[in-house]
Design a protein around this motif. Structure first.
Motif: not given
Length: 351
Positions: A227, A334, A347, A350
């Motif tokens: 990431l 991500d 994830s 962002y």
């Protein structure tokens, strides 16, 4: 044989009808055996599997490998491989040319001047690794749990007056104290250093009113995460806000297209289309993303050169970036899982 090995053997007849496959890449061996290989070879025949190693790893291999015959070599890998090929009458031996050096290829030719015939069989294991099973997805999600904690830690740590190197050391201590390793050397790039996509941490002192780009990955039990986050200190310049907004939009529009059956190149093209509207496409030089698993960079690739088609179970990064020489760089990244109906941002978007 386990399910992964059986799938690999099924591909033998579809790939130049090989009798066996030699695997020397550590990640490919780990995928097939679920054992952390090091400086060892795997020979997969249609009925048996052999792990060829030396005295340094023989005890762990015998304890950790089930249903696989462990062979210790005393002189060199090639000699033991030659004996096995003769014993099991292997006539066509596949090898992955991407992982075979010219020196090794020459050595194999010396041992096998006529039989078995060496057949280039590139990407057989990697093609299996592209689609993750439930266990692999869970492993990557475990990486991300720690990754999120590390990001929260960094938000508290990064302050004006620290050097990039000091920040990197604090991050390393946090990751290792939580039982993990880095997937790759972390990128800690402040101010104008952030215009270098793969910057190395330096002794530059972080200042107020600038951004710090953090790109790092967690390695936990062999699987990886990747990431990128940007921390902005003090006042954010209008130009920086504009670029960040454009990148966030480019990433979200690209992710909105991710689903089974879509070409990887189309995802990359969509992100560039958005950045072109803002006049920023010329500052985006790398591909949009890549697969993540046992390796930090693996198939599939999201790039203009890719010919691949997305399938459910694939995990990719989506990471558009803008790097303006001498000024600043921003990347938003991500990890995204391709699902049966579309995709899931593992994830979170962002932020």
């Amino acid at each position: 044989m386990n399910t992964r090995l059986n799938k690999l053997v099924e591909d033998f007849s579809r790939h130049k009808n090989i009798d066996a496959l030699l695997i020397i890449n550590d990640s490919n061996i780990r995928y097939l055996t679920q054992f952390p290989a090091s400086e060892s070879w795997l020979l997969v025949t249609k009925t048996k599997v052999f792990y060829i190693t030396d005295s340094r790893y023989i005890l762990e291999a015998r304890q950790g490998l089930k249903g696989i015959i462990v062979k210790q070599y005393s002189h060199m890998h090639c000699a033991t491989l030659c004996e096995l090929c003769k014993q099991y009458k292997i006539k066509r031996l596949g090898f992955d040319e991407r992982h075979t050096s010219y020196a090794l290829w020459k050595k194999l030719k010396e041992f096998f001047p006529r039989k078995p015939k060496l057949i280039a069989a590139t990407g057989l294991v990697e093609s299996l690794r592209e689609v993750k099973d439930e266990g692999e997805i869970a492993q990557i999600q475990n990486c991300l749990k720690l990754h999120f904690k590390a990001i929260d830690f960094m938000k508290k740590v990064v302050k004006p007056g620290l050097t990039e190197r000091q920040v990197a050391l604090k991050l390393e201590d946090f990751v290792k104290s939580n039982g993990a390793e880095f997937s790759f050397p972390p990128i800690i790039a402040s101010g104008p250093n952030s215009c270098f996509p793969h910057a190395k941490a330096t002794d530059r002192v972080i200042c107020n009113n600038e951004g710090v780009l953090l790109d790092f990955g967690i390695d936990f039990n062999g699987y990886k995460s990747d990431l990128t986050r940007n921390i902005f200190l003090g006042r954010i310049a209008p130009r920086v806000k504009q670029v960040l907004g454009a990148l966030t939009l480019a990433q979200r529009e690209a992710i909105s297209l991710i689903k089974p059956g879509v070409s990887s190149a189309l995802i990359d093209a969509q992100a560039r289309k958005v950045l072109r509207k803002f006049g920023l496409a010329k500052y985006f030089g790398h591909s949009l993303g890549h697969g993540v698993g046992l390796d930090i960079h693996e198939a599939p690739r999201l790039s203009s050169q890719s010919t691949g088609i997305l399938e459910a179970g694939m995990i990719v990064t989506v990471e558009p970036g803008v790097y303006i020489p001498g000024q600043f760089g921003i990347r938003v990244e991500d990890m995204v899982l391709v699902t049966k109906e579309g995709c899931e941002v593992l994830s979170g978007y962002y932020n």
